[in-house]
Design a protein around this motif. Structure first.
Motif, short mmCIF file in Angstrom:
data_model
loop_
_atom_site.label_atom_id
_atom_site.label_comp_id
_atom_site.label_asym_id
_atom_site.label_seq_id
_atom_site.Cartn_x
_atom_site.Cartn_y
_atom_site.Cartn_z
N ASN A 53 -11.66 2.89 41.69
CA ASN A 53 -10.69 3.73 42.39
C ASN A 53 -9.97 4.67 41.43
OD1 ASN A 53 -9.61 4.59 44.80
ND2 ASN A 53 -7.94 3.13 44.76
N GLU A 54 -9.67 4.20 40.25
CA GLU A 54 -8.92 5.00 39.28
C GLU A 54 -9.79 6.01 38.53
OE1 GLU A 54 -7.12 2.02 36.83
OE2 GLU A 54 -5.57 1.56 38.32
N HIS A 55 -11.06 5.69 38.31
CA HIS A 55 -11.88 6.49 37.40
C HIS A 55 -13.12 7.13 38.02
CE1 HIS A 55 -9.47 5.09 34.01
NE2 HIS A 55 -9.56 3.89 34.54
N PHE A 56 -13.42 6.84 39.28
CA PHE A 56 -14.67 7.32 39.88
C PHE A 56 -14.40 8.15 41.14
CE2 PHE A 56 -15.99 4.13 37.01
CZ PHE A 56 -17.34 4.28 36.75
N GLN A 57 -13.35 8.94 41.13
CA GLN A 57 -13.02 9.75 42.29
C GLN A 57 -13.97 10.93 42.46
OE1 GLN A 57 -10.84 9.32 44.90
NE2 GLN A 57 -10.72 7.27 44.05
N GLU A 58 -14.56 11.39 41.38
CA GLU A 58 -15.52 12.49 41.45
C GLU A 58 -16.93 11.91 41.52
OE1 GLU A 58 -15.12 15.43 38.40
OE2 GLU A 58 -12.95 15.36 38.51
N ASP A 59 -17.76 12.54 42.32
CA ASP A 59 -19.15 12.10 42.45
C ASP A 59 -19.94 12.67 41.27
OD1 ASP A 59 -21.61 11.21 43.21
OD2 ASP A 59 -21.69 12.34 45.08
N ASP A 60 -20.33 11.79 40.37
CA ASP A 60 -21.09 12.17 39.18
C ASP A 60 -22.39 11.37 39.21
OD1 ASP A 60 -22.12 12.26 36.50
OD2 ASP A 60 -20.11 12.85 35.80
N LEU A 61 -23.51 12.06 39.17
CA LEU A 61 -24.81 11.38 39.24
C LEU A 61 -24.97 10.31 38.17
CD1 LEU A 61 -27.17 14.39 40.01
CD2 LEU A 61 -26.52 12.54 41.55
N ARG A 62 -24.31 10.47 37.03
CA ARG A 62 -24.43 9.48 35.96
C ARG A 62 -23.81 8.14 36.36
NH1 ARG A 62 -21.65 13.04 31.42
NH2 ARG A 62 -20.38 13.42 33.26
#
Length: 178
Positions: A53-62
């Motif tokens: 929740n804190e660090h994955f708000q952006e969708d990054d394929l990695r």
């Protein structure tokens, strides 16, 4: 998909630096998965969900393989993990949200009371997600819950989602309500 690493790389990932490696998008997928596996062993799910929740708000394929690994890891969801998990339904990261919806569907009866609360959430998108979860979660009372929701809901998109859901899981008795 194998995650074989040299002994040198394995030694670099320890319980002490696992969070750092897990969050570092410049690390290899294998390293990040090894790190998150360490975390899954030593941390309750709710702490992992909080990190997401804190660090994955952006969708990054990695992040996709790491997110997938978390939600397929054979660890039982505990009652006190669920509130933190549900917060992920409000994430801006559509990939993460969809994985969470699928994961919640697999939890069955364990999540019934939480889904009932989600159906009352002020965010109409969360209410739509709750209906989608109910449709496939195998909750015995799903039909009755959806019927109640249809009678109370006033916004068109959640209402139409519920009507479609009841069409799928309902019976002839539900036709007058539809």
């Amino acid at each position: 998909m194998g995650f074989k690493k040299s002994n040198e790389e394995k030694e670099k990932i320890t319980p002490l630096n696992s969070k750092e490696v897990f969050l570092d998008r410049n690390k290899s997928v294998d390293e990040r998965i090894m790190a998150v596996e360490n975390l899954l062993i030593i941390e309750p799910f709710k702490n992992i969900f909080k990190m997401l929740n804190e660090h994955f708000q952006e969708d990054d394929l990695r992040d996709h393989p790491v997110i997938d690994y978390i939600f397929t890891y054979p660890k039982e969801l505990q009652e006190d993990d669920i509130p933190e998990l549900l917060k992920l339904l409000k994430s801006d990261n559509a990939y993460l949200r969809n994985i969470v919806i699928g994961y919640l569907r697999e939890q069955g009866e364990k999540i019934e009371n939480y889904v009932r609360k989600l159906l009352k959430d002020p965010d109409k998108d969360v209410r739509i997600f709750a209906v989608n979860i109910l449709q496939d979660a195998g909750i015995e009372n799903a039909r009755e819950i959806i019927r109640e929701f249809i009678q109370e809901e006033r916004e068109i998109n959640p209402l139409m989602t519920a009507v479609e859901c009841l069409w799928e899981i309902g019976s002839e008795e539900d036709i007058p309500l539809l």
